[in-house]
Design an enzyme around this catalytic site. Structure first.
Site, PDB file in Angstrom:
ATOM      1  N   ASN A  49       0.868  -1.187   0.000  1.00 23.12           N
ATOM      2  CA  ASN A  49       0.000   0.000   0.000  1.00 23.12           C
ATOM      3  C   ASN A  49       0.901   1.232   0.000  1.00 23.12           C
ATOM      4  OD1 ASN A  49      -1.823   2.030   0.523  1.00 23.12           O
ATOM      5  ND2 ASN A  49      -2.281   1.373   2.628  1.00 23.12           N
ATOM      6  N   TRP A  50       1.037   1.844  -1.169  1.00 28.82           N
ATOM      7  CA  TRP A  50       1.992   2.951  -1.300  1.00 28.82           C
ATOM      8  C   TRP A  50       1.463   4.265  -0.728  1.00 28.82           C
ATOM      9  CZ3 TRP A  50       3.884   2.141  -7.078  1.00 28.82           C
ATOM     10  CH2 TRP A  50       4.498   0.868  -7.160  1.00 28.82           C
ATOM     11  N   LYS A  51       0.178   4.262  -0.380  1.00 27.62           N
ATOM     12  CA  LYS A  51      -0.448   5.493   0.163  1.00 27.62           C
ATOM     13  C   LYS A  51      -0.172   6.675  -0.776  1.00 27.62           C
ATOM     14  CE  LYS A  51      -0.266   3.452   4.695  1.00 27.62           C
ATOM     15  NZ  LYS A  51      -0.205   3.614   6.140  1.00 27.62           N
ATOM     16  N   HIS A  72      -9.711   1.568   4.655  1.00 27.05           N
ATOM     17  CA  HIS A  72      -8.447   1.712   5.389  1.00 27.05           C
ATOM     18  C   HIS A  72      -8.671   2.658   6.570  1.00 27.05           C
ATOM     19  CE1 HIS A  72      -4.357   2.845   6.400  1.00 27.05           C
ATOM     20  NE2 HIS A  72      -3.974   1.746   5.784  1.00 27.05           N
ATOM     21  N   GLU A  95      -7.024   4.988   7.735  1.00 29.77           N
ATOM     22  CA  GLU A  95      -6.771   6.411   7.467  1.00 29.77           C
ATOM     23  C   GLU A  95      -8.006   7.046   6.830  1.00 29.77           C
ATOM     24  OE1 GLU A  95      -3.066   5.831   5.373  1.00 29.77           O
ATOM     25  OE2 GLU A  95      -2.119   5.288   7.278  1.00 29.77           O
ATOM     26  N   GLU A 138      -5.728  -4.549  10.680  1.00 33.63           N
ATOM     27  CA  GLU A 138      -4.673  -3.559  10.913  1.00 33.63           C
ATOM     28  C   GLU A 138      -4.978  -2.766  12.181  1.00 33.63           C
ATOM     29  OE1 GLU A 138      -2.541  -2.360   7.034  1.00 33.63           O
ATOM     30  OE2 GLU A 138      -4.376  -1.200   7.128  1.00 33.63           O
ATOM     31  N   GLY A 155       2.290   2.498  10.772  1.00 35.05           N
ATOM     32  CA  GLY A 155       3.279   3.555  10.600  1.00 35.05           C
ATOM     33  C   GLY A 155       3.996   3.942  11.881  1.00 35.05           C
ATOM     34  N   SER A 188       3.087  -1.897  10.455  1.00 36.21           N
ATOM     35  CA  SER A 188       4.536  -1.983  10.680  1.00 36.21           C
ATOM     36  C   SER A 188       5.129  -3.350  10.360  1.00 36.21           C
ATOM     37  CB  SER A 188       4.895  -1.545  12.101  1.00 36.21           C
ATOM     38  OG  SER A 188       4.518  -0.191  12.295  1.00 36.21           O
ATOM     39  N   GLY A 224       2.688  -0.988   4.377  1.00 29.77           N
ATOM     40  CA  GLY A 224       2.767   0.419   3.985  1.00 29.77           C
ATOM     41  C   GLY A 224       4.211   0.822   3.770  1.00 29.77           C
ATOM     42  N   GLY A 225       4.822   1.451   4.789  1.00 33.85           N
ATOM     43  CA  GLY A 225       6.166   2.005   4.686  1.00 33.85           C
ATOM     44  C   GLY A 225       7.191   1.089   4.031  1.00 33.85           C
TER      45      GLY A 225
HETATM   46  P1  PGA Z   1       2.610   0.472   7.686  1.00 33.58           P
HETATM   47  O1  PGA Z   1       1.166   0.713   7.004  1.00 33.58           O
HETATM   48  O2  PGA Z   1       3.135  -0.835   7.148  1.00 33.58           O
HETATM   49  O3  PGA Z   1       3.436   1.642   7.256  1.00 33.58           O
HETATM   50  O4  PGA Z   1       2.380   0.416   9.154  1.00 33.58           O
HETATM   51  C1  PGA Z   1       0.273  -0.347   6.814  1.00 33.58           C
HETATM   52  C2  PGA Z   1      -1.011   0.169   6.236  1.00 33.58           C
HETATM   53  O5  PGA Z   1      -1.456   1.262   6.607  1.00 33.58           O
HETATM   54  O6  PGA Z   1      -1.629  -0.493   5.380  1.00 33.58           O
END
Ligand code: PGA
Length: 256
Positions: A10-12, A100, A102, A172, A178, A217, A238-239
């Site tokens: 997930n590149w956001k 998600h 967010e 999640e 993050g 994470s 994500g990251g």
């Molecule tokens: P993260 O993000 O791996 O940076 O914690 C995961 C996500 O939000 O899908």
């Protein structure tokens, strides 16, 4: 029944289309055929990059599944600034992340809206990755299971029995996203097992086919331990998906 893990990047809101092309090329270079035999790998670029990535995947016959990070529930209409599932389908998108945390937190997405999006994604021949997860407050208050159960039931409410066995759920915990703070493999397993039993209660036997990802994470060092858990069938990353070497390391995790 053995479920094929799905590992999703997930590149956001990161990477322009030039950078995005470079990333999939590097990633493809890092991975080997046998990696794709063990797991499915999806990449979820921002909307502006999807066409470019589709072209590269197609031209170079890469094994990545194309994904999106969100979509509108309607197929078209007066929704300024939104992107429809029909548009994503035309770009060969296979997986769409919906709900998600967010988007739940920053754009006010409710379980009802997430359910409508998930239904619409299926109606356009794609598979939704439905995200659920508790906040730190919920966990410390002992409410994590109940909150996640409500999210699962609400977000899957519009799906048919058949769709319930194809849907992907991403667990999640919000406090792990993050932050570098991962849920322990045991806690993640306990929640994923709970999610599976919640879906089974709505649905019956096909819960064994349901894929449940863990996200929050995930990195090269913790991927194998998480993925070894019985009810964890992949990761939403994500990251660590923004760097070819770290995402490839997660994809090619060694079983423990
Ligand atoms: P993260 O993000 O791996 O940076 O914690 C995961 C996500 O939000 O899908």
């Amino acid at each position: 029944m053995s479920r094929i893990p799905l590992i999703s990047g997930n590149w956001k809101m990161n990477l322009n289309h030039f950078e995005a092309i470079q990333l999939v090329q590097k990633l493809s270079y890092e991975l080997r055929n046998h990696d794709y035999e063990r797991v499915e790998v999806s990449v979820h670029p921002p909307f502006t990059n999807i066409r470019s990535i589709q072209t590269v995947i197609d031209a170079d016959r890469m094994n990545f599944r194309l994904g999106a990070q969100n979509c509108h529930a309607e197929a078209s209409g007066a929704f300024t600034g939104d992107v429809s599932p029909a548009m994503l389908q035309k770009l060969d998108v296979e997986f769409v992340i919906v709900g998600h945390s967010e988007r739940r937190a920053l754009s006010g997405e409710t379980d009802e809206l997430v359910a409508a999006k998930a239904k619409s994604v299926f109606a356009h021949s794609m598979v939704p990755i439905v995200c659920v997860g508790e906040t730190l407050e919920h966990r410390e208050g002992g409410e994590a299971e109940a909150i996640v159960e409500t999210q699962v039931k609400g977000s899957l409410a519009d799906l048919s029995k058949d769709q319930l066995s194809q849907v992907v759920i991403a667990y999640e915990p919000v406090w792990a996203i993050g932050t570098g703070q991962t849920a322990s493999a045991e806690d993640a397993q306990a929640m994923c097992s709970h999610i599976r039993s919640v879906v089974a209660a709505i649905h019956g036997p096909a819960e064994t086919e349901l894929r449940i990802q863990y996200g929050g994470s995930v990195n090269v060092s913790n991927a194998a331990e998480l993925m070894a858990m019985e009810d964890i069938d992949g990761a939403l990353v994500g990251g660590a998906s923004l760097e070819a070497a770290s995402f490839a390391g997660i994809v090619s995790f060694q079983e423990v």
